[in-house]
Design a protein around this motif. Structure first.
Motif, PDB file in Angstrom:
ATOM      1  N   LYS A   1       7.281 -12.038 162.010  1.00  0.00           N
ATOM      2  CA  LYS A   1       8.674 -11.568 162.046  1.00  0.00           C
ATOM      3  C   LYS A   1       9.440 -12.028 160.810  1.00  0.00           C
ATOM      4  O   LYS A   1      10.239 -11.277 160.242  1.00  0.00           O
TER       5      LYS A   1
ATOM      6  N   LEU B   1      10.584 -20.737 162.589  1.00  0.00           N
ATOM      7  CA  LEU B   1      11.013 -20.953 163.969  1.00  0.00           C
ATOM      8  C   LEU B   1      12.401 -20.372 164.230  1.00  0.00           C
ATOM      9  O   LEU B   1      12.718 -19.995 165.355  1.00  0.00           O
ATOM     10  N   ASN B   2      13.232 -20.260 163.162  1.00  0.00           N
ATOM     11  CA  ASN B   2      14.584 -19.745 163.331  1.00  0.00           C
ATOM     12  C   ASN B   2      14.934 -18.880 162.128  1.00  0.00           C
ATOM     13  O   ASN B   2      15.518 -19.360 161.148  1.00  0.00           O
TER      14      ASN B   2
ATOM     15  N   ASN C   1       5.796 -15.499 164.996  1.00  0.00           N
ATOM     16  CA  ASN C   1       7.073 -15.823 164.352  1.00  0.00           C
ATOM     17  C   ASN C   1       6.985 -15.652 162.845  1.00  0.00           C
ATOM     18  O   ASN C   1       7.930 -15.189 162.200  1.00  0.00           O
TER      19      ASN C   1
ATOM     20  N   SER D   1       1.046 -17.173 163.181  1.00  0.00           N
ATOM     21  CA  SER D   1       1.785 -16.893 164.407  1.00  0.00           C
ATOM     22  C   SER D   1       2.604 -15.610 164.306  1.00  0.00           C
ATOM     23  O   SER D   1       2.838 -15.070 163.222  1.00  0.00           O
TER      24      SER D   1
END
Length: 691
Positions: free
Chosen positions: A610, A570-571, A607, A605
């Motif tokens: 990435k 998520l981050n 994310n 997902s």
């Protein structure tokens, strides 16, 4: 697209190691049937009738496979050679036949069977040929020792008597037949001699042959005279025909003279008139049309003038006849030739009558000559037949006097020895049959069960090759091998590293997903040690715990699991904070982090994609540990970002269907499953020990 696979593996593909594994898994079936075979052999031995074997050898007169020749079995051959030369194989069948058997039983003092139960108690008789020779061996098995010897001797004696009696009977029947034929032939000879004498006396001619020759010569002379006259007649007819053609060519009473006159001048005048009319028509066409009355009128005159011109001929022929003075001469010559032809025709008729008379005289004598000749021929044949039959009778009488037995005993009946029951052989056969039956049933049960029992079975089910075999280790051993340089078990992970790098050398793959079908197969242990093996080559490696349902990598490396993959996805900016170092240089671990309610969706997902790109920039290799593929869909989601998969199985936890479906689901997700890692493999440990 996956290939169609057969339902079961072939038994021929099983190795000796696989068979040992089957026997271990199905040992009670194998042991039970082995003991059952021994028990059946013991019961059979207890109920088996006693048997004593005696044997003898004899030489049989007759052809064998090596000496057999073509000998037509015709009636003539049977008469001239009444001692039938039976081949050895036929005599062996006779020796085992019911006739000799019951005669031998009677001679040995044994009672013939009266009921069906008695048939089962009869002695056993076997006859075998020694190679391709004339020697045969007779073997008799009886319940008593003395019976076997007596019956063997009885067989030899009865077969010898049977063959001698058969030969004498054949010679006797042959002599009866020949004597009857001699009487018939003698009667025929006497009758033919009487008929021949009668025919000669009826002819009235002393010498038929001389008379027939004279009449034939007279007929030939008449035929030659006739042929000469016919030739002269044909020549006279040809001369008459030539004279008639010459008289006709002379032309009869008149000679024709022809005179020709012409009318060319008149025809030229008419043609000139026709040309004048055509010129007038051309002049009128200047003034009038084609269908004008003036044009039609002159066209009619032109047509009439053309007919007149065409009717004129170029010449006229005039004929004049004069008298021919040679006609009378040719008529006289023709009349003389006709008179000669008529004279020759009369002579030919007389000659034909003479030939007919000579032919009739000869024909009257010919049937009688033919009849006498035929009677003489038949008499000669019957006399020759009588001579041959007399010689055959003499030969049969001589052979009957010199007849010898066609059976020669080489070895008389030997002392009997006991051949049954043979306890050691029976028990051995029972044990072998029981063991074979147990093995077949064990293999059938093992194949029918939905279990992956061997590496070959796993490769057959998944259609994937084996990358490496990881040996089973003690339960007290640490999951991650702490001293790779000394631990022999780590050699298998080096093999796994080499296999994976060689398989992906052309594609330059830098990320791997380690998956399995069921929990507790050692997937996390394999992923950890595989990452250590990559780091030992001096590579930067990140081991990611993507098993968000039951993470375990933090326990294996004694790391914290406060934050990890779920937070970094998520981050990504906190990635450096959550990456943790290990005791192995170059190896970092990204733990699972906080539990999430949707791990499948998180791993698939954008994310996560990435984050993986960021991780690739920080390491040479990424190794992802995932949840079991047959239980959860996490691995299928993750391979959308990391398509290269190493599949781990321990050959105990998953069934065939579990393993097949787990690999199939990865294939359907377009994953590149490099192969299988067989974990907890006992054979791998044995190989290390041998090394």
């Amino acid at each position: 697209m996956r290939r169609e696979r057969p339902l079961t593996a072939s038994l021929s593909d099983l190795t000796f190691q696989d068979l040992l594994g089957v026997f271990k898994r199905q040992k009670w079936w194998v042991l039970g049937l082995f003991l059952l075979g021994l028990l059946a052999a013991g019961l059979y031995t207890m109920n088996q009738r006693a048997g004593y074997l005696s044997f003898a050898q004899m030489r049989l007169e007759g052809t064998t496979q090596a000496t057999r020749a073509v000998n037509p079995n015709s009636a003539v051959n049977q008469i001239t050679d009444p001692v039938v030369d039976l081949d050895v194989l036929t005599q062996m069948q006779l020796l085992q036949g019911a006739k000799i058997f019951y005669r031998a039983l009677d001679q040995a003092g044994l009672q013939a069977p009266q009921t069906a139960a008695d048939l089962d108690k009869l002695p056993e008789v076997r006859v075998n040929q020694v190679g391709t020779t004339q020697i045969v061996q007779l073997s008799v098995v009886a319940e008593q020792e003395q019976q076997a010897v007596q019956l063997t001797n009885a067989f030899l004696e009865q077969y010898r008597l049977y063959r001698e009696t058969e030969q004498r009977d054949r010679i006797s029947r042959s002599l009866q037949f020949v004597n009857a034929r001699l009487a018939d032939e003698a009667r025929l000879v006497a009758k033919l001699e009487t008929d021949l004498s009668t025919a000669r006396s009826q002819s009235g001619v002393v010498d038929l042959s001389t008379e027939a020759g004279v009449r034939s010569q007279t007929k030939a002379t008449a035929e030659n005279r006739l042929n000469d006259l016919i030739g002269s007649l044909n020549g006279a007819r040809n001369r008459l025909s030539a004279l008639q053609q010459a008289a006709q060519a002379e032309g009869g009473t008149n000679r024709v003279t022809t005179t020709t006159t012409t009318n060319i001048e008149q025809k030229e005048a008419e043609e000139k008139e026709l040309n004048t009319l055509k010129a007038q028509r051309e002049a009128l066409l200047v003034t009038f049309f084609e269908d004008a009355p003036q044009i039609r009128a002159i066209d009619e005159r032109i047509r009439e003038q053309e007919e007149r011109v065409n009717s004129l001929k170029g010449e006229f022929v005039r004929r004049e006849d004069t008298r021919n003075p040679n006609v009378d001469y040719w008529k006289q010559q023709v009349a003389l030739a006709q008179s000669e032809v008529r004279s020759l025709e009369a002579q030919v008729s007389q000659a034909q009558s003479a030939v007919s008379q000579r032919t009739s005289s000869l024909d009257q004598l010919t049937p009688l000559v033919a009849k006498i000749s035929e009677l003489g021929r038949q008499l000669g044949e019957r006399q020759e037949s009588l001579r041959r039959l007399t010689a055959t009778r003499d030969e049969l009488q001589l052979r009957n006097n010199e007849l010898s037995t066609p059976v020669e005993v080489i070895t008389s009946a030997q002392p009997a020895r006991k051949i049954r029951p043979n306890i050691p052989v029976n028990l051995l056969l029972g044990a072998v049959l029981g063991l074979l039956l147990g093995a077949l049933i064990a293999i059938s049960i093992d194949i029918a069960q939905d279990k992956v029992n061997s590496a070959d079975n796993a490769t057959f089910v998944t259609e994937k090759d084996v990358l490496a075999r990881i040996p089973i280790r003690a339960r007290t051993a640490a999951p991650v091998i702490s001293d790779p340089a000394r631990a022999r078990a780590f050699e298998n992970y080096r093999l796994l590293r080499s296999s994976v790098l060689l398989a992906t050398a052309e594609e330059n793959v830098g990320a791997f997903v380690v998956a399995s079908a069921r929990p507790k197969e050692g997937k996390s242990v394999v992923a950890s040690n595989f990452a250590v093996a990559l780091a030992l080559e001096g590579k930067r490696v990140i081991l990611v715990d993507a098993n968000l349902r039951a993470p375990s990598l933090h326990k294996m490396f004694n790391l914290k699991d406060e934050k990890g993959l779920s937070e970094a996805a998520l981050n990504p900016t906190i990635l450096d904070e959550v990456l943790q170092e290990t005791a192995t240089p170059g190896l970092q671990v990204l733990t699972a982090g906080e539990r999430v309610t949707n791990p499948t969706e998180l791993l698939g997902s954008a994310n996560m994609g990435k984050l993986i790109e960021v991780l690739k920039s920080k390491a040479d290799f990424l190794v992802f540990d995932t949840a079991p593929g047959f239980v959860y869909a996490d691995a299928q989601s993750l391979v959308t970002h990391v398509p290269t998969v190493i599949f781990v199985t321990d050959l105990v936890s998953p069934s065939k269907s579990d393993l097949r479906e787990s690999v199939a689901m990865l294939d359907y997700a377009h994953a590149n499953v490099l192969g299988l890692v067989i974990n907890k493999d006992r054979s791998a440990g044995a190989r290390l020990a041998k090394g």
